[in-house]
Design a protein around this motif. Structure first.
Motif, PDB file in Angstrom:
ATOM      1  N   THR A 131      40.500  71.723  55.431  1.00  0.00           N
ATOM      2  CA  THR A 131      41.153  71.968  56.870  1.00  0.00           C
ATOM      3  C   THR A 131      40.492  72.499  58.072  1.00  0.00           C
ATOM      4  O   THR A 131      39.156  72.848  57.711  1.00  0.00           O
ATOM      5  CB  THR A 131      42.492  72.755  56.485  1.00  0.00           C
ATOM      6  OG1 THR A 131      41.956  74.176  56.407  1.00  0.00           O
ATOM      7  CG2 THR A 131      43.377  72.496  55.590  1.00  0.00           C
ATOM      8  N   GLU A 132      40.878  72.393  59.033  1.00  0.00           N
ATOM      9  CA  GLU A 132      40.133  72.947  60.330  1.00  0.00           C
ATOM     10  C   GLU A 132      40.136  74.295  60.140  1.00  0.00           C
ATOM     11  O   GLU A 132      38.518  74.847  60.519  1.00  0.00           O
ATOM     12  CB  GLU A 132      40.892  72.779  61.808  1.00  0.00           C
ATOM     13  CG  GLU A 132      40.170  73.042  62.705  1.00  0.00           C
ATOM     14  CD  GLU A 132      41.072  72.699  64.095  1.00  0.00           C
ATOM     15  OE1 GLU A 132      40.934  73.112  65.226  1.00  0.00           O
ATOM     16  OE2 GLU A 132      41.732  71.464  64.286  1.00  0.00           O
ATOM     17  N   LYS A 133      40.818  75.099  59.573  1.00  0.00           N
ATOM     18  CA  LYS A 133      40.709  76.491  59.507  1.00  0.00           C
ATOM     19  C   LYS A 133      39.832  77.054  58.497  1.00  0.00           C
ATOM     20  O   LYS A 133      38.997  77.954  58.596  1.00  0.00           O
ATOM     21  CB  LYS A 133      42.312  77.218  59.255  1.00  0.00           C
ATOM     22  CG  LYS A 133      43.243  77.117  60.120  1.00  0.00           C
ATOM     23  CD  LYS A 133      44.579  77.895  59.750  1.00  0.00           C
ATOM     24  CE  LYS A 133      45.501  78.039  60.937  1.00  0.00           C
ATOM     25  NZ  LYS A 133      46.494  78.806  60.417  1.00  0.00           N
ATOM     26  N   GLN A 134      39.733  76.164  57.503  1.00  0.00           N
ATOM     27  CA  GLN A 134      38.459  76.335  56.421  1.00  0.00           C
ATOM     28  C   GLN A 134      37.204  76.309  56.966  1.00  0.00           C
ATOM     29  O   GLN A 134      36.235  76.944  56.804  1.00  0.00           O
ATOM     30  CB  GLN A 134      38.725  75.410  55.230  1.00  0.00           C
ATOM     31  CG  GLN A 134      39.909  75.803  54.380  1.00  0.00           C
ATOM     32  CD  GLN A 134      39.915  74.907  53.129  1.00  0.00           C
ATOM     33  OE1 GLN A 134      40.489  73.609  53.509  1.00  0.00           O
ATOM     34  NE2 GLN A 134      39.708  75.243  51.896  1.00  0.00           N
ATOM     35  N   GLN A 185      36.468  76.413  60.200  1.00  0.00           N
ATOM     36  CA  GLN A 185      36.310  77.525  61.292  1.00  0.00           C
ATOM     37  C   GLN A 185      35.934  78.947  60.708  1.00  0.00           C
ATOM     38  O   GLN A 185      34.970  79.592  60.832  1.00  0.00           O
ATOM     39  CB  GLN A 185      37.571  77.860  61.942  1.00  0.00           C
ATOM     40  CG  GLN A 185      37.877  76.764  63.133  1.00  0.00           C
ATOM     41  CD  GLN A 185      39.320  76.836  63.562  1.00  0.00           C
ATOM     42  OE1 GLN A 185      40.253  77.571  62.998  1.00  0.00           O
ATOM     43  NE2 GLN A 185      39.447  76.113  64.881  1.00  0.00           N
ATOM     44  N   LYS A 186      36.213  79.229  59.416  1.00  0.00           N
ATOM     45  CA  LYS A 186      35.970  80.421  58.591  1.00  0.00           C
ATOM     46  C   LYS A 186      34.594  80.184  58.090  1.00  0.00           C
ATOM     47  O   LYS A 186      33.785  81.173  57.844  1.00  0.00           O
ATOM     48  CB  LYS A 186      36.891  80.481  57.391  1.00  0.00           C
ATOM     49  CG  LYS A 186      38.180  81.227  57.752  1.00  0.00           C
ATOM     50  CD  LYS A 186      38.950  81.388  56.593  1.00  0.00           C
ATOM     51  CE  LYS A 186      40.557  81.701  56.828  1.00  0.00           C
ATOM     52  NZ  LYS A 186      41.453  81.704  55.508  1.00  0.00           N
ATOM     53  N   LEU A 187      33.788  78.950  58.072  1.00  0.00           N
ATOM     54  CA  LEU A 187      32.448  79.081  57.422  1.00  0.00           C
ATOM     55  C   LEU A 187      31.642  79.262  58.845  1.00  0.00           C
ATOM     56  O   LEU A 187      30.496  79.677  58.342  1.00  0.00           O
ATOM     57  CB  LEU A 187      32.375  77.422  57.221  1.00  0.00           C
ATOM     58  CG  LEU A 187      32.984  77.043  55.803  1.00  0.00           C
ATOM     59  CD1 LEU A 187      32.855  75.636  55.751  1.00  0.00           C
ATOM     60  CD2 LEU A 187      32.517  77.682  54.641  1.00  0.00           C
ATOM     61  N   PRO A 198      32.081  81.980  61.537  1.00  0.00           N
ATOM     62  CA  PRO A 198      32.817  82.888  62.327  1.00  0.00           C
ATOM     63  C   PRO A 198      32.086  83.273  63.528  1.00  0.00           C
ATOM     64  O   PRO A 198      32.710  83.630  64.336  1.00  0.00           O
ATOM     65  CB  PRO A 198      32.748  83.965  61.324  1.00  0.00           C
ATOM     66  CG  PRO A 198      31.593  83.601  60.406  1.00  0.00           C
ATOM     67  CD  PRO A 198      31.395  82.230  60.170  1.00  0.00           C
ATOM     68  N   LYS A 199      30.797  83.037  63.655  1.00  0.00           N
ATOM     69  CA  LYS A 199      29.862  83.369  64.900  1.00  0.00           C
ATOM     70  C   LYS A 199      30.393  82.305  66.034  1.00  0.00           C
ATOM     71  O   LYS A 199      30.044  82.751  67.288  1.00  0.00           O
ATOM     72  CB  LYS A 199      28.596  83.561  64.536  1.00  0.00           C
ATOM     73  CG  LYS A 199      28.191  84.817  64.036  1.00  0.00           C
ATOM     74  CD  LYS A 199      26.710  84.864  63.737  1.00  0.00           C
ATOM     75  CE  LYS A 199      26.278  86.024  62.828  1.00  0.00           C
ATOM     76  NZ  LYS A 199      25.024  86.225  62.467  1.00  0.00           N
ATOM     77  N   LYS A 222      32.876  80.901  68.156  1.00  0.00           N
ATOM     78  CA  LYS A 222      33.880  81.335  68.288  1.00  0.00           C
ATOM     79  C   LYS A 222      34.711  79.977  69.007  1.00  0.00           C
ATOM     80  O   LYS A 222      36.257  79.891  68.783  1.00  0.00           O
ATOM     81  CB  LYS A 222      34.196  82.285  69.325  1.00  0.00           C
ATOM     82  CG  LYS A 222      33.579  83.741  68.863  1.00  0.00           C
ATOM     83  CD  LYS A 222      34.245  84.082  67.707  1.00  0.00           C
ATOM     84  CE  LYS A 222      33.606  85.488  67.024  1.00  0.00           C
ATOM     85  NZ  LYS A 222      34.334  85.902  66.063  1.00  0.00           N
ATOM     86  N   LYS A 281      33.572  75.109  46.010  1.00  0.00           N
ATOM     87  CA  LYS A 281      33.320  75.750  47.415  1.00  0.00           C
ATOM     88  C   LYS A 281      32.702  74.879  48.418  1.00  0.00           C
ATOM     89  O   LYS A 281      32.100  74.257  47.907  1.00  0.00           O
ATOM     90  CB  LYS A 281      32.690  77.261  47.048  1.00  0.00           C
ATOM     91  CG  LYS A 281      33.392  78.216  46.140  1.00  0.00           C
ATOM     92  CD  LYS A 281      32.510  79.548  46.086  1.00  0.00           C
ATOM     93  CE  LYS A 281      33.079  80.315  45.072  1.00  0.00           C
ATOM     94  NZ  LYS A 281      32.373  81.627  44.975  1.00  0.00           N
TER      95      LYS A 281
END
Length: 213
Positions: A90-93, A95-97, A99-100, A102, A139
């Protein structure tokens, strides 16, 4: 029900051998040579898999029996049902990869045919940065770095395709605190085309894991 067992890079091996065998059939008349090429094509394909069931092996080795372009095309089309897609993400997954980053611009995931993806890669043109997401052992691994067009052709480290290249530079943290170095390689500018050509994940994984050390 078809159980997927072919990864994208393995399907690319099959496509490459199909094209080579068809080209040989059109240009070579010697039957002994043709039988050797048929045997080698089937062997190259099966060797791309660490393990196969007998049914899977027979399915792949059918390539050695074909004569026409129609048969070869049907073979490739039939095998598409057995291609194992890139794991759902997903897009959220994503983005979490990173984090810097923004204001990370994620590609349109709905527009991607994930059956034919080995690594998810895209360039943020505004920042000249290449982002790569690679699935490994259940992962996702994310790496990013600066991408610099070279305006010349050469061989991509990931897919070994002769194409227009860019220099991909990724910062790596050394054992010393606050001490950084960088690793760079020449890669395809066209990530989708790279995915359609990559036939071995060895070089890609070597680069990713060297960055993560």
């Amino acid at each position: 029900m078809s159980i997927p067992f072919i990864r994208n890079h393995q399907y690319n091996v099959i496509k490459r051998q199909t094209e080579f065998l068809l080209r040989t059939l059109r240009t070579v008349a010697d039957r002994k040579v043709l039988e050797t090429v048929r045997y080698r094509a089937a062997l190259t394909i099966t060797e791309a898999f660490p393990s196969l069931t007998e049914d899977q092996r027979r399915m792949l080795e059918r390539i050695s029996t074909f004569e026409t372009a129609y048969e070869f095309q049907n073979y490739l089309t039939d095998l598409e049902a057995y291609v194992e897609p890139y794991p759902p993400i997903t897009e959220k997954q994503i983005q979490k990869l990173f984090p810097k980053s923004k204001k990370l611009k994620v590609p349109d995931l709905q527009a991607i045919d994930f059956r034919f993806v080995t690594y998810l890669g895209w360039v943020d043109v505004a920042t000249n940065r290449l982002f790569i997401v690679y699935p490994h052992e259940g992962k996702f691994i994310g790496i990013e770095g600066r991408i610099t067009p070279t305006n010349k052709k050469g061989y991509c480290m990931f897919c070994n395709r002769h194409q227009e290249l860019a220099f991909f530079t990724v910062k790596t943290k050394s054992a010393l605190p606050d001490n950084y170095s960088s690793i760079g390689q020449y890669v395809c500018i066209d990530n989708p085309a790279c995915n359609q050509s990559i036939a071995d994940t060895g070089s890609l994984e070597k680069f990713i894991f060297s960055v993560l050390k």
